[in-house]
Design a protein around this motif. Structure first.
Motif, PDB file in Angstrom:
ATOM      1  N   MET B 132      23.526 -25.116 -81.304  1.00 22.37           N
ATOM      2  CA  MET B 132      23.772 -23.854 -80.591  1.00 22.37           C
ATOM      3  C   MET B 132      23.127 -23.823 -79.212  1.00 22.37           C
ATOM      4  O   MET B 132      23.419 -22.957 -78.417  1.00 22.37           O
ATOM      5  CB  MET B 132      23.314 -22.667 -81.450  1.00 22.37           C
ATOM      6  N   ARG B 133      22.245 -24.781 -78.929  1.00 27.21           N
ATOM      7  CA  ARG B 133      21.639 -24.894 -77.595  1.00 27.21           C
ATOM      8  C   ARG B 133      22.293 -25.977 -76.754  1.00 27.21           C
ATOM      9  O   ARG B 133      21.965 -26.144 -75.576  1.00 27.21           O
ATOM     10  CB  ARG B 133      20.137 -25.214 -77.728  1.00 27.21           C
ATOM     11  N   ALA B 134      23.189 -26.738 -77.369  1.00 32.19           N
ATOM     12  CA  ALA B 134      23.802 -27.864 -76.647  1.00 32.19           C
ATOM     13  C   ALA B 134      24.743 -27.372 -75.550  1.00 32.19           C
ATOM     14  O   ALA B 134      25.195 -26.216 -75.571  1.00 32.19           O
ATOM     15  CB  ALA B 134      24.564 -28.747 -77.625  1.00 32.19           C
ATOM     16  N   LYS B 135      25.012 -28.269 -74.643  1.00 22.18           N
ATOM     17  CA  LYS B 135      25.881 -27.951 -73.505  1.00 22.18           C
ATOM     18  C   LYS B 135      27.236 -27.428 -73.999  1.00 22.18           C
ATOM     19  O   LYS B 135      27.799 -27.972 -74.944  1.00 22.18           O
ATOM     20  CB  LYS B 135      26.082 -29.255 -72.715  1.00 22.18           C
TER      21      LYS B 135
END
Lengths: 313, 280
Positions: B132-135
């Motif tokens: 959910m934090r990935a690009k």
């Protein structure tokens, strides 16, 4: 650093903002509010992608943004890691903040030979050596960001025996050395005054303000704290409405420093978005009283009950 | 020594002296394995810093590992948080990045020796957070044209960085799903029981293993089971093997059931945002 944004987001002479926290995202983005800017904690938006990036993009469409960092640890002798700075720089490039700030504290150090981040704003010893370290780090950060920073005074719960100057002298010399401006957190001054058992906390705080040159302040923070029993230390928990002492001090600060951007912080025990915005409205009302201009007023909440708090101080 | 050298020397000395003071304070705040603490300051103030560190650490881990918190309860979770502060103190200045070592810490926790699957649940929580934090990525539609213009032996797939695979000896998907109902109700309880029963049914199978995909169609990370063949396929694609070559390898692998259909997979992959682009 320029506070001018060529659009209608800025609503008054004294810019008034609130801290934008996760629980208020939806309302902040969908409800009309009489606020000029929102402050976000930089590290909460360091992710490369995801929902938070989208929220920030939407928030910056609606409000001017202030990036308030809580983990840079500007006074760390360990230095501020380049990786951290890179993320901050990247974030600033995406949301074009009107203000960028962090605290006069340290966070990075070594523990058992390994780099560690304290996860907190740890106090500095007000010494010549610490001043050199802090000034050096701020200079590096400002060079890297290509803009000046606002540096906030801290609530400290311990005192160093080898400190050799008062907090105000330390901060003034810091600003002179680095060209940074000060983010004066009025609640932190009151908390410290209480924690060091100042006879009259409000007098202590007024004197504190008097020791800061009038041109050195770039932002004011307002917040509240939980009352404690006698003998206990007050924690700067940002969990309450601004205290009456806080409002009195705010009036004095505006009278001394002029039309300074002002932010209401509320991080724990969060109230409704409406209540938070009402706190910002109180700040705006005081600003209007101090500067005698009401053309900027867009205050829509019922003020009748609040007036006595401001007028009969 | 000229003026510049003297300044440099004085700055270096200042850094060394302040570093020493700051290390002393940090050592006194962080919990220590041998409980030996140096205490030069007002104990009330030190207690505030210590409590604040523990509370923030617990809160940060609770956000990153919500299912583990539900599974093991607040008491044990807080104890494990403190243990993690001792063994792997934070080093990023971003609490969301702290906790990579939490699953392995849980593996070695005596209190969880009868519940070895908890560490794998922690991995699922951790990978979902990473996802959910990935690009953000959206398929480059134009690159799909390569399938019409080039031989599949020449075409490679660049997968999105928000997907992660996991191999577990436990039915982690069912265990994980059985702890996602945040609202207590009869229906939620019924659903939880259904997932728990499925978990138990799978656990009694000998040599059980489950391959898991964590992926992010939009902002929320999803979880689903991978067949052995799809797991092998994704592994080959991640290794940089071309579509044609990967299909050949899978056809020649006698340990795999030959149930992988590339055309069908492309449809699912587009729907689930697994592909960033195709390239030659």
């Amino acid at each position: 650093m320029s506070l001018q944004r060529p659009n209608e987001k800025l609503k008054s002479d004294v810019l008034i903002g609130v801290g934008l926290r996760h629980q208020h995202f939806t309302e902040a983005l969908t409800t009309p509010s009489n606020i000029d800017f929102v402050e976000v904690h930089s590290e909460n938006f360091f992710a490369q992608g995801g929902a938070t990036q989208s929220v920030l993009a939407q928030a910056s469409e609606k409000y001017a943004i202030s990036l308030h960092s809580t983990a840079m640890g500007l006074g760390s002798a360990q230095g501020v890691p380049s990786q951290y700075l890179q993320k901050l720089k990247q974030l600033a490039s995406t949301c074009n903040p009107i203000l960028m700030s962090d605290h006069a504290c340290f966070s990075w150090s070594q523990l058992n030979g390994q780099q560690v981040h304290a996860g907190d704003l740890l106090p500095l010893a007000y010494s010549e050596q610490t001043l050199m370290v802090l000034a050096h780090n701020i200079d590096r950060v400002q060079q890297s960001l290509g803009r000046s920073l606002l540096v906030e005074n801290l609530s400290a719960y311990i005192q160093y025996s080898h400190a050799c100057m008062p907090e105000t002298e330390f901060l003034v010399r810091l600003a002179e050395l680095t060209g940074c401006k000060l983010l004066v957190d009025l609640n932190n001054i009151i908390v410290t005054a209480n924690n060091i058992n100042a006879a009259q906390p409000l007098d202590y705080a007024q004197q504190w303000l008097a020791e800061i040159p009038t041109t050195m302040v770039g932002e004011i923070h307002l917040a509240g704290f939980t009352e404690v029993k006698e003998g206990e230390l007050i924690i700067d928990d940002h969990s309450q409405a601004v205290s009456s002492q806080g409002w009195q001090l705010y009036r004095s600060a505006l009278e001394r420093f002029g039309k300074i951007p002002t932010l209401v912080e509320w991080d724990n025990n969060l109230p409704s978005w409406h209540t938070l915005v009402a706190e910002a409205d109180k700040a705006r009302m005081i600003a209007e009283q101090v500067f005698g201009d009401n053309h900027s007023s867009k205050v829509t909440t019922a003020m009748t009950g609040l007036e006595s708090e401001f007028i009969h101080e | 020594m000229n003026n510049n050298d003297a300044k440099k020397h004085s700055l270096q000395a200042a850094f060394e002296q302040v570093a020493q003071q700051q290390q002393t304070l940090i050592s006194a705040i962080f919990p220590s394995a041998d409980s030996e603490v140096i205490d030069e300051f007002d104990p009330r103030g030190m207690a505030i810093y210590r409590n604040n560190l523990l509370a923030t650490a617990q809160q940060a881990l609770a956000i990153s590992f919500p299912t583990v918190l539900t599974l093991i309860g607040e008491g044990l979770f807080n104890y494990a948080s403190r243990e993690l502060l001792i063994s792997s103190p934070p080093k990023h200045g971003d609490w969301a990045l702290w906790g990579d070592d939490f699953p392995s810490l849980l593996t070695n926790l005596a209190q969880l020796s009868d519940y070895p699957f908890v560490a794998d649940i922690a991995q699922v929580d951790r990978l979902r957070q990473q996802s959910m934090r990935a690009k953000n990525s959206v398929i480059e539609q134009a690159s799909l044209q390569l399938l019409a213009t080039h031989d599949i032996d020449e075409i490679y797939i660049e997968l999105t960085t928000s997907q992660f695979g996991l191999n577990s000896n436990y039915p982690v998907i069912e265990f994980w799903l059985s702890h996602q109902q945040r609202v207590v109700s009869d229906t939620a309880e019924e659903l939880n029981q259904k997932f728990i029963q499925q978990s138990l049914d799978k656990l009694v199978q000998g040599d059980f293993s489950q391959k898991v995909l964590i992926y992010r169609p939009y902002y929320n990370a999803e979880i689903r089971e991978l067949s052995a063949s799809e797991y092998a396929w994704l592994t080959l694609i991640k290794q940089g093997v071309s579509i044609g070559k990967a299909l050949d390898i899978m056809t020649n692998n006698n340990e795999l059931e030959h149930d992988f259909d590339f055309a069908q997979w492309i449809g699912i992959a587009l729907e689930q945002n697994l592909i960033n682009h195709l390239k030659v």
